[in-house]
Design an enzyme around this catalytic site. Structure first.
Site, PDB file in Angstrom:
ATOM      1  N   CYS A 113       0.858  -1.203   0.111  1.00  0.00           N
ATOM      2  CA  CYS A 113      -0.042   0.150   0.142  1.00  0.00           C
ATOM      3  C   CYS A 113       0.888   0.993  -0.062  1.00  0.00           C
ATOM      4  CB  CYS A 113      -0.982  -0.002   1.069  1.00  0.00           C
ATOM      5  SG  CYS A 113      -1.932  -1.539   1.120  1.00  0.00           S
ATOM      6  N   HIS A 253      -2.324   7.071   4.136  1.00  0.00           N
ATOM      7  CA  HIS A 253      -2.851   5.736   3.326  1.00  0.00           C
ATOM      8  C   HIS A 253      -4.131   5.479   4.340  1.00  0.00           C
ATOM      9  CE1 HIS A 253      -3.716   1.710   2.160  1.00  0.00           C
ATOM     10  NE2 HIS A 253      -3.313   1.132   3.302  1.00  0.00           N
ATOM     11  N   ASN A 283      -9.724   0.532   2.565  1.00  0.00           N
ATOM     12  CA  ASN A 283      -8.686   0.460   2.162  1.00  0.00           C
ATOM     13  C   ASN A 283      -8.435  -0.005   0.693  1.00  0.00           C
ATOM     14  OD1 ASN A 283      -5.825  -0.249   1.752  1.00  0.00           O
ATOM     15  ND2 ASN A 283      -5.730  -1.299   3.684  1.00  0.00           N
TER      16      ASN A 283
HETATM   17  N1  COA Z   1     -17.290  -8.373  12.857  1.00  0.00           N
HETATM   18  C1  COA Z   1     -17.546  -8.910  13.948  1.00  0.00           C
HETATM   19  N2  COA Z   1     -16.518  -9.153  15.016  1.00  0.00           N
HETATM   20  C2  COA Z   1     -15.182  -9.358  14.377  1.00  0.00           C
HETATM   21  C3  COA Z   1     -15.104  -8.909  12.934  1.00  0.00           C
HETATM   22  C4  COA Z   1     -16.146  -8.507  12.286  1.00  0.00           C
HETATM   23  N3  COA Z   1     -15.946  -8.087  10.719  1.00  0.00           N
HETATM   24  N4  COA Z   1     -13.759  -9.114  12.616  1.00  0.00           N
HETATM   25  C5  COA Z   1     -13.017  -9.640  13.670  1.00  0.00           C
HETATM   26  N5  COA Z   1     -14.101  -9.733  14.737  1.00  0.00           N
HETATM   27  C6  COA Z   1     -14.142 -10.088  16.106  1.00  0.00           C
HETATM   28  C7  COA Z   1     -12.857 -10.956  16.311  1.00  0.00           C
HETATM   29  O1  COA Z   1     -12.995 -12.544  16.224  1.00  0.00           O
HETATM   30  C8  COA Z   1     -12.561 -11.011  17.746  1.00  0.00           C
HETATM   31  O2  COA Z   1     -13.434 -11.479  18.594  1.00  0.00           O
HETATM   32  P1  COA Z   1     -12.887 -12.247  19.881  1.00  0.00           P
HETATM   33  O3  COA Z   1     -12.482 -11.345  20.873  1.00  0.00           O
HETATM   34  O4  COA Z   1     -14.166 -13.134  20.428  1.00  0.00           O
HETATM   35  O5  COA Z   1     -11.923 -13.131  19.512  1.00  0.00           O
HETATM   36  C9  COA Z   1     -12.960  -9.175  18.115  1.00  0.00           C
HETATM   37  O6  COA Z   1     -13.863  -8.832  16.832  1.00  0.00           O
HETATM   38  C10 COA Z   1     -11.811  -8.557  18.022  1.00  0.00           C
HETATM   39  O7  COA Z   1     -10.764  -8.810  16.853  1.00  0.00           O
HETATM   40  P2  COA Z   1      -9.516  -7.887  17.001  1.00  0.00           P
HETATM   41  O8  COA Z   1      -8.824  -8.690  15.476  1.00  0.00           O
HETATM   42  O9  COA Z   1      -8.799  -7.641  17.728  1.00  0.00           O
HETATM   43  O10 COA Z   1     -10.047  -6.626  16.458  1.00  0.00           O
HETATM   44  P3  COA Z   1      -9.225  -5.286  16.217  1.00  0.00           P
HETATM   45  O11 COA Z   1      -9.856  -4.095  16.895  1.00  0.00           O
HETATM   46  O12 COA Z   1      -7.878  -5.310  16.116  1.00  0.00           O
HETATM   47  O13 COA Z   1      -9.904  -4.883  14.485  1.00  0.00           O
HETATM   48  C11 COA Z   1      -8.804  -4.973  12.512  1.00  0.00           C
HETATM   49  C12 COA Z   1      -9.436  -5.567  13.785  1.00  0.00           C
HETATM   50  C13 COA Z   1      -8.746  -5.760  11.313  1.00  0.00           C
HETATM   51  C14 COA Z   1     -10.113  -3.864  12.129  1.00  0.00           C
HETATM   52  C15 COA Z   1      -7.736  -3.979  12.833  1.00  0.00           C
HETATM   53  O14 COA Z   1      -6.975  -4.861  13.544  1.00  0.00           O
HETATM   54  C16 COA Z   1      -6.994  -3.558  11.636  1.00  0.00           C
HETATM   55  O15 COA Z   1      -7.455  -2.446  10.970  1.00  0.00           O
HETATM   56  N6  COA Z   1      -5.801  -3.679  11.457  1.00  0.00           N
HETATM   57  C17 COA Z   1      -5.165  -3.211  10.433  1.00  0.00           C
HETATM   58  C18 COA Z   1      -5.380  -3.839   9.252  1.00  0.00           C
HETATM   59  C19 COA Z   1      -4.972  -3.347   8.010  1.00  0.00           C
HETATM   60  O16 COA Z   1      -5.086  -1.991   7.857  1.00  0.00           O
HETATM   61  N7  COA Z   1      -4.285  -3.845   7.018  1.00  0.00           N
HETATM   62  C20 COA Z   1      -3.621  -3.439   5.892  1.00  0.00           C
HETATM   63  C21 COA Z   1      -2.725  -2.427   5.974  1.00  0.00           C
HETATM   64  S1  COA Z   1      -1.970  -1.883   4.606  1.00  0.00           S
END
Ligand code: COA
Length: 326
Positions: A113, A253, A283
């Protein structure tokens, strides 16, 4: 070295909108969860026939028209992204043919990205050295084609788009001043498509195991993203001997509003200075920064003389920033 500027920008998003409500019908998620965890409300999805070069073509036409440059004036075309039309040849070659840019070289750059910042640095160098006068840089990605629509933790994040810039000798607008690029290859496994390359060539097994889809370690990438935005913004300011207060707008980004908010807080830069459109597009990978840049300009958020920082991060891990004076 010659002074170098951005003569114009262009962007394209496919018309089809996929909302959080639509996603509720596809995976176990909710509009409320996606909105509070990411800030994303909807994203654009290419139709089945559209590949990266098709989106790139639309964005390029706008940028070329706004620059008043004919395709035959182009010396070089650089496409950046992670979802190229084919493993080879370069998507830039397909774009070159489509545009009829009969005097241009063409190549792809893959830096996740952060691609647009990397590609812009190459265009800048060509023009600064006097080798080329007109370089087209396009960030284009069709992430919907490599998204695992059964994986709720990643499929909610991504969308499709393209953004383009024409880089020329400085003509009083958008002067490219300075850039900063970094990488950390030890983080490969946090964000990748495991199969389809020479490490794990395509086979029935890799397809059955869904290894041609993007795999993401969300929480880890979140943590790294915040850290590297801070690193890149601090580094580019130091390099240019500018203060935070000198910067009118930062175009990050667009991955997650919480990443932007946390980085803004840690950097002690008001969040209002960070341009945000992640709510509408999610994204869009290498397209994200040029698309946001284009919209910021069209919305009148950028005035003549403003210092702008583009800042990106992505798979690799790669990250970087560009300082521009509009
Ligand atoms: N809907 C509902 N629940 C969801 C979910 C969804 N779409 N995706 C994950 N969950 C759940 C998980 O299973 C987890 O449940 P648990 O606590 O029972 O295990 C809970 O939500 C928390 O998950 P977690 O992964 O810790 O959430 P988070 O706050 O870290 O958010 C992202 C997840 C992916 C949104 C976040 O980590 C993120 O944006 N990361 C960066 C990703 C990115 O930008 N990548 C590209 C870079 S170029």
């Amino acid at each position: 070295m010659r002074r170098v500027g951005i003569a114009s920008l262009g962007a394209y998003v496919p018309p089809k909108i996929l909302t959080n409500k639509d996603l509720e019908k596809m995976v176990d998620t909710s509009d409320e969860w996606i909105t509070t965890r990411t800030g994303i409300k909807e994203r654009r999805i290419a139709d089945e026939s559209q590949a990266s070069s098709d989106l790139a073509y639309e964005a390029s036409k706008i940028a070329l028209a706004e620059a008043g440059i004919e395709p035959s004036d182009l010396d070089m075309i650089i496409v950046c992204g992670v979802t190229f039309d084919y493993p080879f040849p370069a998507t830039a070659c397909i774009l070159q043919d489509r545009l009829g840019a009969n005097k241009a070289g063409a190549m792809d750059i893959e830096a996740g990205c952060t691609g647009f910042i990397y590609a812009l640095s190459v265009a800048y160098s060509y023009v600064a050295c006097g080798f080329y006068d007109n370089v087209l840089v396009v960030g284009s990605d069709v992430l919907s084609k490599v998204t695992d629509w059964q994986d709720r933790s990643s499929c909610i994040l991504f969308g499709d788009a393209a953004g383009a810039a024409v880089v020329t000798p400085y003509k009083g607008q958008g002067e490219l001043l300075n850039f900063y690029l970094r990488s950390d290859g030890s983080r490969t496994d946090d964000l990748l498509i495991p199969a389809g390359g020479s490490r794990n060539p395509a086979s029935h097994k890799t397809v059955e195991e869904r290894l041609h889809y993007m795999k993401l370690n969300g929480p880890e990438v979140f943590r790294l993203a915040v850290r590297v935005i801070e690193d890149a913004v601090t580094a580019i300011l130091n390099k240019a001997q500018l203060k935070k207060e000198d910067i009118a707008i930062l175009i990050p980004h667009q991955a997650n509003i919480r990443i932007i908010q946390t980085a803004a807080r840690n950097l002690a830069i008001p969040q209002e200075k960070f341009f945000v459109n992640v709510d509408r597009y999610g994204n869009t990978s290498a397209a994200s920064i040029p698309l946001a840049f284009y919209e910021a300009l069209k919305e009148g958020r950028i005035k003549k003389g403003d210092y702008i920082i583009l800042v990106g991060f992505g798979a690799g891990l790669t990250w970087g920033a560009f300082l521009i004076r509009w």
